[in-house]
Design an enzyme around this catalytic site. Sequence first.
Site, short mmCIF file in Angstrom:
data_model
loop_
_atom_site.label_atom_id
_atom_site.label_comp_id
_atom_site.label_asym_id
_atom_site.label_seq_id
_atom_site.Cartn_x
_atom_site.Cartn_y
_atom_site.Cartn_z
N PRO A 1 -10.80 26.03 51.49
CA PRO A 1 -9.70 25.52 52.32
C PRO A 1 -8.42 25.38 51.51
O PRO A 1 -8.45 24.88 50.37
CB PRO A 1 -10.22 24.15 52.79
CG PRO A 1 -11.71 24.24 52.67
CD PRO A 1 -11.97 25.13 51.50
N GLN B 1 -4.69 24.15 50.31
CA GLN B 1 -3.81 22.98 50.20
C GLN B 1 -4.55 21.66 50.40
O GLN B 1 -3.98 20.70 50.91
CB GLN B 1 -2.65 23.09 51.21
CG GLN B 1 -1.77 24.31 50.98
CD GLN B 1 -0.60 24.38 51.94
OE1 GLN B 1 -0.46 23.54 52.84
NE2 GLN B 1 0.25 25.37 51.77
N LEU C 1 -8.81 21.54 46.27
CA LEU C 1 -10.14 21.98 45.83
C LEU C 1 -10.05 23.15 44.85
O LEU C 1 -11.02 23.87 44.64
CB LEU C 1 -11.00 22.37 47.03
CG LEU C 1 -11.34 21.23 48.00
CD1 LEU C 1 -12.17 21.74 49.17
CD2 LEU C 1 -12.08 20.10 47.28
N GLY D 1 -8.31 26.04 44.89
CA GLY D 1 -8.41 27.38 45.46
C GLY D 1 -7.61 28.42 44.70
O GLY D 1 -8.06 29.55 44.51
N SER D 2 -6.41 28.06 44.25
CA SER D 2 -5.57 29.01 43.52
C SER D 2 -6.20 29.40 42.19
O SER D 2 -6.29 30.58 41.84
CB SER D 2 -4.18 28.42 43.30
OG SER D 2 -3.50 28.22 44.51
N SER D 3 -6.63 28.40 41.43
CA SER D 3 -7.22 28.70 40.12
C SER D 3 -8.54 29.45 40.25
O SER D 3 -8.92 30.20 39.35
CB SER D 3 -7.42 27.41 39.31
OG SER D 3 -8.27 26.51 40.00
N ALA D 4 -9.24 29.27 41.38
CA ALA D 4 -10.48 30.03 41.59
C ALA D 4 -10.19 31.52 41.71
O ALA D 4 -10.93 32.36 41.19
CB ALA D 4 -11.21 29.52 42.83
N ASP E 1 -9.43 21.72 36.44
CA ASP E 1 -9.96 22.71 37.38
C ASP E 1 -10.35 23.99 36.67
O ASP E 1 -11.39 24.60 36.94
CB ASP E 1 -8.92 23.02 38.45
CG ASP E 1 -8.46 21.78 39.19
OD1 ASP E 1 -8.99 20.69 38.90
OD2 ASP E 1 -7.55 21.90 40.03
#
Length: 559
Positions: A308, A310, A313, A315-318, A363
């Site tokens: 999800p 913003q 969690l 998400g960008s670094s993943a 993260d």
Amino acid sequence: MLCADQNFDIAQVIRFFRSKPGELIIHYELEESEKSSSRGIVEVCPDTNRITRFSEKPQSGLTASRLASVVFYCIQRDTLSFLSDFLNLQPQATDRSFGRFWEWLINEKQLDVFGMKLPTGFQLIGQVGLSDYTKWLTHYSSKQQDNGAKPITCRSYARVGLMGNPSDGFNGKTIAMTISNFWAEVTLVESQTLVLVPHPLNDPTEFGSLQDLFCISRKEGYLGGLRLLQATCKKFYQFCSKQGGNEFSKAHTMPQISSEDISFCPLILHLSTIPWLLMFIIRLLFVLRCSIALTKQNFTLKYDTNIPRQVGLAGSSAIVSATLKCLMEFYNITDNDLPKPVRANFILNVETDELFITAGLQDRVVQVYEGLVCMDFSKKLMEEQGYGNYVSMDMSNLPLFWLAYLSDPSDSGRIHSNIRQRWLSGEPQVVEAMNTFAELTDQARSALQDRDWSRLAQLMDQNFELRRSVYTDDCLGPGNLKMVLLGKQFGSAVKLPGSGGAVVGLCLDQDRLVRLCYVEVVTFSQQETADVFCDVTKTFYCTTSLVYDLNKRIQLPFV
């Protein structure tokens, strides 16, 4: 014999050599079947790429290095005089070898000699027969044919901060874990040109209507994952180049080869009587200027993600992490070339330096190590070694955690507010809070090791209240506070797992946990804020079976 040489960007070896105040030795990593006693072994400083020691066919146990000289050298003009000095010192013809020369030059004379890694197959000329050549030719031919059928696919997982966050950006300590429910997946396929494929949802360029554009932009924002792929590729090339020099080359075309280029190396002069071998070596000389000799191959990158957006969690670094995994596998970059702590720094730099995303190391560290990780980012550690102390923890028999997120959050990055400025200015409340986060993390680590789940729940509540006192309710936002309040009403410990937009909870009473989910569905479906919580029941998961491989998950039976 050097294999797959057609893939090398030959143009940069000479530039790398000329950028260094010393000599150049090309080396490779020994295969498992190769013995170090059969090669000249180099020990290379990972920071400067300077060869600190050369051992010619060392006996077992004399060196732990598995980096072997490729018997290809670049020598400065002023160094040629050392050849005569060395020969005068070696009356025996058996000792007059290049290996012994480098051993004397590096170990005794302590001249500056630098190394560049060659990620390919290698065999000594004179020790290679037709069968060896055929074997390598077949291997690389089949590899080239199979490239289209065997894409590289890598995943990185969402992160849940259990304790200490957000102190990772303030020399604190944290504990976090990756969860396999949510992931970012990147696929790399070799291709003629380098292509970055836009995601149909996250990087749309075509819309059904103006209303569609409005709705998608409102929920997904304007910045999709394509920029993350591009920034990661750019930083990856920059990293490899920076390993070999302080300046990055902007030239991507093969330079003209002059007589000066050929004459700088006595090995080339010696081999100039063999035209085909001379041209082969000249071509080899123009490899990457970096110490990691990336092959000259292009690729197509595409990504997908179900993390999800913003809601804090990671998400960008993943996406960045998964992209880096693909690039490392594609270019045969090992953990020795890019160790895990350095890899986490790399991912953070992609986001902060290239894309100006506000972020800390937590993260990126947990997504690199995966599982449950305790992290210490103390100022002393960061200044001395450039990264923190990261310890993987036992994930077996963890208690039941649940996760909920807002379906339509605001930009979670804004939750950081002005805390950094206040911390940098030495405001006592903020400095003391970050120190307290670190203390809570130490206590939570003990609670996890002792399986004291009641104590862990208390610490999670303390973590949230401390964060609330420093960041204030206005900064946390009503959506986050409502989720926290609801969890507490049913006896659950609740805190923010990231920058905002989601909450993680620990409820030791399973009956109340099921009631919590049921009440949330019934109550919030009748409120004006239903859109905020409409997807919340789909994100409650049990972590009982969450183990190191992160493949086994149990979804609670109320969806």
